[in-house]
Design an enzyme around this catalytic site. Sequence first.
Site, PDB file in Angstrom:
ATOM      1  N   LYS A  45       0.805  -1.242   0.000  1.00 58.23           N
ATOM      2  CA  LYS A  45       0.000   0.000   0.000  1.00 58.23           C
ATOM      3  C   LYS A  45       0.830   1.282   0.000  1.00 58.23           C
ATOM      4  CE  LYS A  45      -3.391  -1.069  -0.648  1.00 58.23           C
ATOM      5  NZ  LYS A  45      -3.682  -1.742  -1.949  1.00 58.23           N
ATOM      6  N   GLY A  47       2.219   2.527  -2.814  1.00 58.40           N
ATOM      7  CA  GLY A  47       2.230   3.150  -4.145  1.00 58.40           C
ATOM      8  C   GLY A  47       2.923   2.273  -5.179  1.00 58.40           C
ATOM      9  N   THR A  48       2.956   0.979  -4.914  1.00 60.43           N
ATOM     10  CA  THR A  48       3.616   0.006  -5.793  1.00 60.43           C
ATOM     11  C   THR A  48       3.089   0.101  -7.234  1.00 60.43           C
ATOM     12  OG1 THR A  48       3.224  -1.422  -3.877  1.00 60.43           O
ATOM     13  CG2 THR A  48       4.325  -2.424  -5.785  1.00 60.43           C
ATOM     14  N   TRP A  78       4.905 -10.059  -9.634  1.00 59.46           N
ATOM     15  CA  TRP A  78       5.229  -9.993  -8.210  1.00 59.46           C
ATOM     16  C   TRP A  78       6.086 -11.223  -7.918  1.00 59.46           C
ATOM     17  CZ3 TRP A  78       0.407 -10.429  -4.592  1.00 59.46           C
ATOM     18  CH2 TRP A  78       0.764 -10.050  -3.286  1.00 59.46           C
ATOM     19  N   HIS A 100       7.360  -7.221  -2.349  1.00 61.23           N
ATOM     20  CA  HIS A 100       7.139  -6.629  -1.018  1.00 61.23           C
ATOM     21  C   HIS A 100       8.088  -7.265   0.009  1.00 61.23           C
ATOM     22  CE1 HIS A 100       3.583  -4.550  -2.327  1.00 61.23           C
ATOM     23  NE2 HIS A 100       2.833  -5.604  -2.428  1.00 61.23           N
ATOM     24  N   SER A 130      -5.100   2.803   4.086  1.00 57.71           N
ATOM     25  CA  SER A 130      -5.214   2.140   2.792  1.00 57.71           C
ATOM     26  C   SER A 130      -5.376   0.626   2.968  1.00 57.71           C
ATOM     27  CB  SER A 130      -3.964   2.466   1.961  1.00 57.71           C
ATOM     28  OG  SER A 130      -4.067   1.949   0.669  1.00 57.71           O
ATOM     29  N   SER A 219      -0.008   8.316 -15.968  1.00 60.84           N
ATOM     30  CA  SER A 219       0.136   7.603 -14.681  1.00 60.84           C
ATOM     31  C   SER A 219      -0.621   8.338 -13.563  1.00 60.84           C
ATOM     32  CB  SER A 219       1.616   7.475 -14.299  1.00 60.84           C
ATOM     33  OG  SER A 219       2.181   8.758 -14.114  1.00 60.84           O
ATOM     34  N   PHE A 221      -3.646   9.580 -11.086  1.00 60.19           N
ATOM     35  CA  PHE A 221      -4.655   8.803 -10.362  1.00 60.19           C
ATOM     36  C   PHE A 221      -5.873   8.556 -11.255  1.00 60.19           C
ATOM     37  CE2 PHE A 221      -8.385   8.477  -7.637  1.00 60.19           C
ATOM     38  CZ  PHE A 221      -8.002   7.468  -6.773  1.00 60.19           C
ATOM     39  N   MET A 224      -5.183   6.125 -14.118  1.00 59.92           N
ATOM     40  CA  MET A 224      -5.081   4.730 -13.650  1.00 59.92           C
ATOM     41  C   MET A 224      -6.450   4.194 -13.231  1.00 59.92           C
ATOM     42  SD  MET A 224      -1.462   4.322 -11.691  1.00 59.92           S
ATOM     43  CE  MET A 224      -1.759   2.584 -11.357  1.00 59.92           C
ATOM     44  N   ARG A 249      -8.169   3.675  -4.882  1.00 59.69           N
ATOM     45  CA  ARG A 249      -9.219   4.088  -3.943  1.00 59.69           C
ATOM     46  C   ARG A 249      -9.349   5.607  -3.846  1.00 59.69           C
ATOM     47  NH1 ARG A 249      -9.694   5.350   1.589  1.00 59.69           N
ATOM     48  NH2 ARG A 249      -7.442   5.665   1.575  1.00 59.69           N
TER      49      ARG A 249
HETATM   50  P1  A3P Z   1      -5.239   4.638  -1.110  1.00 55.88           P
HETATM   51  O1  A3P Z   1      -5.867   3.386  -0.619  1.00 55.88           O
HETATM   52  O2  A3P Z   1      -4.789   5.537   0.006  1.00 55.88           O
HETATM   53  O3  A3P Z   1      -6.092   5.363  -2.098  1.00 55.88           O
HETATM   54  P2  A3P Z   1      -0.170  -0.272  -3.703  1.00 55.88           P
HETATM   55  O4  A3P Z   1      -0.138  -0.159  -5.187  1.00 55.88           O
HETATM   56  O5  A3P Z   1       1.183  -0.313  -3.069  1.00 55.88           O
HETATM   57  O6  A3P Z   1      -1.063  -1.372  -3.254  1.00 55.88           O
HETATM   58  O7  A3P Z   1      -0.771   1.097  -3.147  1.00 55.88           O
HETATM   59  C1  A3P Z   1      -2.135   1.401  -3.336  1.00 55.88           C
HETATM   60  C2  A3P Z   1      -2.341   2.852  -2.969  1.00 55.88           C
HETATM   61  O8  A3P Z   1      -1.793   3.694  -3.991  1.00 55.88           O
HETATM   62  C3  A3P Z   1      -3.829   3.205  -2.867  1.00 55.88           C
HETATM   63  O9  A3P Z   1      -3.914   4.241  -1.889  1.00 55.88           O
HETATM   64  C4  A3P Z   1      -4.095   3.724  -4.276  1.00 55.88           C
HETATM   65  O10 A3P Z   1      -5.251   4.507  -4.399  1.00 55.88           O
HETATM   66  C5  A3P Z   1      -2.831   4.541  -4.494  1.00 55.88           C
HETATM   67  N1  A3P Z   1      -2.581   4.840  -5.910  1.00 55.88           N
HETATM   68  C6  A3P Z   1      -2.609   3.982  -6.947  1.00 55.88           C
HETATM   69  N2  A3P Z   1      -2.362   4.637  -8.095  1.00 55.88           N
HETATM   70  C7  A3P Z   1      -2.176   5.942  -7.780  1.00 55.88           C
HETATM   71  C8  A3P Z   1      -1.877   7.123  -8.530  1.00 55.88           C
HETATM   72  N3  A3P Z   1      -1.737   7.099  -9.850  1.00 55.88           N
HETATM   73  N4  A3P Z   1      -1.767   8.280  -7.841  1.00 55.88           N
HETATM   74  C9  A3P Z   1      -1.906   8.329  -6.519  1.00 55.88           C
HETATM   75  N5  A3P Z   1      -2.179   7.244  -5.741  1.00 55.88           N
HETATM   76  C10 A3P Z   1      -2.311   6.064  -6.375  1.00 55.88           C
END
Ligand code: A3P
Length: 288
Positions: A45, A47-48, A78, A100, A130, A219, A221, A224, A249
């Site tokens: 969580k 920003g992977t 992964w 991870h 998250s 890229s 939010f 995506m 989310r």
């Molecule tokens: P939130 O749940 O706070 O919205 P991971 O990819 O490591 O599982 O992380 C997921 C988190 O990254 C989620 O956070 C998701 O919404 C956020 N995320 C995914 N893509 C994003 C983007 N382009 N910009 C900002 N946040 C992003």
Amino acid sequence: MSVEFFKYKGVNFYKNILYSEEALNFAENEFQVLDDDVYIVTYPKSGTNWMIEILSLLRTNGDPTWSKSIPIWLRSPWYESIEGQSQIKDVVSPRVLTSHLPFHIFAKSYFTSKAKIIYIIRNPKDIVVSLFYFNKMICIYKDPQSFPELLEDFLQGNLLYNSWFDHVKGWMQMKDSINFFYITYEELHTNIRNSVIRICKFLGKDLDDSQIDLVVKHSSFNAMKENKMSNYTMINQDFMDQNKGSFIRKGITGDWKNHFTIAQNDYFDEVYKEKMKDLNVNFFWEQS
Ligand code: A3P
């Protein structure tokens, strides 16, 4: 489906379709890292997937065709998961792979290679929030009973991949290595263009201004969230229940302020201070 943990070298993994002792042993001891590999390493969580999207677009100089036609998990498998290991054979070099894993069980062959790692760190308070929503929608993880319970598990490191504190401290041992680059989710947020330029520099990629603009645009939010190859809506409903939330989310910094009580925040700060006291790096969420 079982939601029990088993331990591999002291680290919690679910006994489910994602993990096995054999796959983890393979990832640590047998997996062959290639010199031109790039690994995106994170605590969950952090920003992977955002970084996978950025690197996918860098590969194509900003052209979104590839990111819009191949699922994100196939673009950057992964590598410690059972499925990821079967997907890697179809990845064309230079590979971008995701992990991870904590530092102490990462692929041994990495440490004698020239491969690069991009490590993303996120404000742990936002990670808890998250995770809370993610764990509700992912069907093969333990459903969090309540936010306070998840918060306590997070602070105790009683979660998949164990403690965030240990993960960050472990990986930050690499911070002076030329093949290791770390960046925070918050930096990506505050200045995505500059972050992309820094990532390009680390990877030795030379994109012009308009190509950088395309990477930033595709890229984002919203991009995506709209991209069905990146928003996980194509994934099996038995794995991720889309009725219970969205993978992409909220994508903001500081959402913890909408979830933590004053007492929870004070408690978190106390644990954070104690656990991070030996790390000589200041992350900028520490000032807020
Ligand atoms: P939130 O749940 O706070 O919205 P991971 O990819 O490591 O599982 O992380 C997921 C988190 O990254 C989620 O956070 C998701 O919404 C956020 N995320 C995914 N893509 C994003 C983007 N382009 N910009 C900002 N946040 C992003």
